[in-house]
Design an enzyme around this catalytic site. Structure first.
Site, PDB file in Angstrom:
ATOM      1  CB  ILE A  80      47.242  36.228  63.039  1.00 16.12           C
ATOM      2  CG1 ILE A  80      46.873  37.199  64.165  1.00 16.12           C
ATOM      3  CG2 ILE A  80      47.424  34.808  63.548  1.00 16.12           C
ATOM      4  CD1 ILE A  80      45.547  36.889  64.823  1.00 16.12           C
TER       5      ILE A  80
ATOM      6  CG  LEU B  63      39.906  29.283  59.331  1.00 15.06           C
ATOM      7  CD1 LEU B  63      39.111  30.159  60.293  1.00 15.06           C
ATOM      8  CD2 LEU B  63      39.263  29.294  57.964  1.00 15.06           C
ATOM      9  CB  THR B  64      46.721  29.267  56.321  1.00  9.56           C
ATOM     10  OG1 THR B  64      46.213  30.196  55.347  1.00  9.56           O
ATOM     11  CG2 THR B  64      46.513  27.856  55.821  1.00  9.56           C
ATOM     12  CB  CYS B  65      45.092  34.287  57.756  1.00  8.27           C
ATOM     13  SG  CYS B  65      43.331  34.103  58.063  1.00  8.27           S
ATOM     14  CB  ILE B  66      43.705  32.918  62.601  1.00 11.86           C
ATOM     15  CG1 ILE B  66      42.607  31.973  62.078  1.00 11.86           C
ATOM     16  CG2 ILE B  66      43.391  34.355  62.251  1.00 11.86           C
ATOM     17  CD1 ILE B  66      41.247  32.227  62.710  1.00 11.86           C
TER      18      ILE B  66
END
Length: 403
Positions: A176, A361-364
């Protein structure tokens, strides 16, 4: 001036490689070796390229679009206001030309790339005019020709873009922090901050930009608290890759000029051509500053959350620089600081309150604090596990806690 001209002249470039040389191609183990082999395979007729500095981009288009020049060495002659710069070209003018040309592709007026103002983690725009003019192809081709002439690379692209171009798995690079659309960034964060199904439903109903309708989420599948991370991943995949596929494929095609991409993409230093390598390491002080505030702002509603919050603050206080690097990787998937400021989020693991191990949660860039530890010692031990093992891939899935 104002127009590019290509005039054939004899060159001292070595003749094309023999079949014996070609047979050794597979044994080349460095990017420099590949470039040298490519230079040897060029023809022996040099083309003189006349370029007006004040109109460099337009002057370059005819040259770049002519595929006949792909396999020929060039000699650049620069002019300013029609006055030729009479200098001996031993490589310097060629390198300067490609340095200027690659920067031209970054001009906002062309609208070929978008990203943060620092000029890193750039993404190709979905620009129909640029696609029809094959500008993305010309970017890729210019990168290849620049390297052949000793010029610079194009170290501005997002890692997910480079992985896609190389034909590699790119999902782990979706993040993100590189989403340029602020409305989508806010929408994704609201989805992942929702505490109840009713709140999540309200957020989805507020989707005036129709992100969910456009990203490829199945129309007949309900979005729930359990599958919302899957929605986040689909939204990121659509925003960072999916809607840009035509531009990405064109850019990849340009990098295939002289078969450069196939020859070089497996080399260890290939990524340095297209991605900025930020060597600034994460320190304990940096992580304490960014995480402490987030932990302090968490609202604890029961004794186990109050205890977990205090245990987390103790862990941060004990953190060393080496541990900070590993914990940062656990949370973000990155071992080095990005160019842009990266917000880190912290929340209690209310989804799985019995879990004793932290999740991420690596994507956020969100760290989930475990609530299943009864003592401070157990809690600290769980974070030591994350710090020592998390960098090996435990933090990629919402449901994947360390075991």
């Amino acid at each position: 001036m104002g127009n590019s001209q290509a005039t054939p002249t004899r060159s001292h470039v070595p003749v094309p490689s023999t079949s014996k040389d070609s047979g050794q191609k597979n044994h080349i183990s460095s990017l420099a070796g590949i470039l040298e082999e490519m230079r040897r395979s060029l023809g022996n007729v040099k083309h003189v390229l006349h370029v007006e500095r004040l109109d460099l981009f337009r002057c370059s288009l005819a040259f770049l679009k002519n595929e006949e020049f792909n396999n020929s060495p060039i000699q650049v002659i620069m002019s300013t206001n029609g006055q030729k710069e009479d200098v001996l070209n031993s490589g310097g003018p060629n390198r300067e030309y490609f340095s200027l040309l690659l920067k031209e592709f970054l001009r906002k007026e062309l609208d070929i790339f978008e990203g943060h103002t620092a000029g890193r983690n750039l993404l190709p725009t979905n620009n129909e005019k640029a696609l029809s003019q094959k500008y993305y192809y010309l970017v890729g081709k210019s990168i290849v020709l620049s390297f052949l002439n000793g010029g610079p690379g194009f170290p501005y692209l997002a890692p997910c873009v480079v992985s896609y171009i190389k034909g590699e798995e790119y999902m782990d690079h979706l993040n993100i922090s590189i989403v340029y659309n602020t409305l989508l960034r806010h929408f994704i964060r609201r989805i992942n901050c929702a505490r109840k199904e009713e709140e999540l439903l309200s957020i989805l109903e507020d989707d005036s930009e129709r992100f969910v309708d456009n990203c490829g989420w199945p129309r007949n599948e309900m979005i729930t608290m359990k599958n919302r991370l899957e929605l986040t991943q689909i939204l990121l995949k659509w925003e960072l890759i999916g809607k840009r596929v035509a531009a990405l494929d064109q850019l990849r095609s340009g990098l295939h000029v002289l078969d450069f991409l196939n020859r070089a993409k497996h080399m260890p230093d290939f990524n340095k051509i297209l991605i900025t390598s930020n060597v600034e390491k994460v320190t304990a002080g940096y992580l304490k500053t960014h995480l402490k505030k987030a932990v302090m702002e968490m609202k604890d509603v029961n004794p186990s959350e109050t205890a977990a919050k205090q245990y987390a603050l103790v862990c941060l206080k004990m953190l060393t620089d080496e541990e900070a690097t590993h914990l940062f990787h656990f949370i973000t998937g990155m071992s080095e600081l990005p160019v842009e400021e990266l917000p880190l989020e912290v929340e209690f693991n209310r989804t799985n309150p019995k879990s004793q191990l932290p999740e991420a949660l690596t994507c956020i860039q969100c760290l989930r604090i475990p609530l299943g530890n009864e003592t401070q010692v157990q809690f600290i031990s769980s974070f030591k596990t994350a710090i020592s093992l998390g960098r090996y891939g435990f933090s990629r899935r919402e449901s994947n806690s360390l075991k």
